[in-house]
Enzyme design. Sequence first.
Site, mmCIF file in Angstrom:
data_model
loop_
_atom_site.group_PDB
_atom_site.id
_atom_site.type_symbol
_atom_site.label_atom_id
_atom_site.label_comp_id
_atom_site.label_asym_id
_atom_site.label_seq_id
_atom_site.Cartn_x
_atom_site.Cartn_y
_atom_site.Cartn_z
ATOM 1 N N SER A 83 2.069 3.476 -13.419
ATOM 2 C CA SER A 83 2.268 4.798 -14.006
ATOM 3 C C SER A 83 3.544 4.820 -14.856
ATOM 4 O O SER A 83 3.714 3.998 -15.730
ATOM 5 C CB SER A 83 2.269 5.859 -12.909
ATOM 6 O OG SER A 83 2.023 7.130 -13.431
ATOM 7 N N ASP A 199 -4.766 6.041 -13.361
ATOM 8 C CA ASP A 199 -3.431 5.741 -12.840
ATOM 9 C C ASP A 199 -3.458 4.722 -11.699
ATOM 10 O O ASP A 199 -4.235 4.846 -10.747
ATOM 11 C CB ASP A 199 -2.807 7.049 -12.338
ATOM 12 C CG ASP A 199 -1.308 6.955 -12.169
ATOM 13 O OD1 ASP A 199 -0.854 6.114 -11.376
ATOM 14 O OD2 ASP A 199 -0.598 7.734 -12.829
#
Length: 307
Positions: A83, A199
């Site tokens: 991320s 993610d």
Amino acid sequence: MQSTYFFWQRERLINCLGLLLGMALMLSACATTDVPLPPPVTALKPKIALVLGGGAARGFAHVGVIRALEQEKIPIDMVVGTSVGSLIGAIYANDTNSFELEWTAFTIEKDNIFDYGLMTVFTGLGIAKGEKLEEFVKSKITVPNIEDLKLPFYAVATDLNRGTRVVLHRGSVARAVRASSTIPGVFNPVEHQGKLLVDGGVLDNIPVAVAREQGADLVIAVDISENVVNFNIKNLIDVLLQTVTIMAAENVNNKRKEADVLIAPAVGSVGMLDFTQKKFCMQAGIEATQKAMPEIRRKIEEWHKKK
């Protein structure tokens, strides 16, 4: 008779000079001959991986961590990021300069990352496309592909169809960072290298195992997890972000134990979209790293003793 003596002495002197000249030429020839030399002795050192976890705006703490490690002359041999960790990690791997990284970090705003749109909500699989994030990375990183970065770099994403971890280590840097940072429900999933990606924090918010798989001897991991308790949930975005926070918290507890050294900046109270706390987060990263320095040096020393 005397002249004969001097003649003999002169000849003897000439012969001696000739012998000395011959020896000098031989020594010169030996000196210029390519004689293989033994390889230089290189001090062994551990391969150190820096693993940067996810946490959106709290990722500015990663900048402080990197700056402190650089000031303490702790070498970073590879960067693994999930991320926002992939965003900060990629920018650093491109230039390996903490001051440039800090300067770039201060330019990051929500508008550089979140491209919300009413049509995206109705026609997409998220409330933001993620194209702005990809373009931002392209504008800040001087090479197009991961293979061209100065440091080995690995971005971690999640295969939405298969529910498996995906490690991106080649191809477009910008697309890899975008995929790794695609918060489910907030951004549209990203099609990349034949997979539909979201993610990396969904499965692995502190990907220590990836660093081990890539040959790291020592792993320094940075955890910027948020406090799970949150009574300030007011809209759809808050719901989505809180859901991601809860999911990440479940896998972070176990992953933290896998690192050789864990750095945990005190940024848990900073909201995932609070970009007003950059300086606070960076300073928290510096302080947490300075606190961890004795442990880092001890781990390096222990590694050397084993060799």
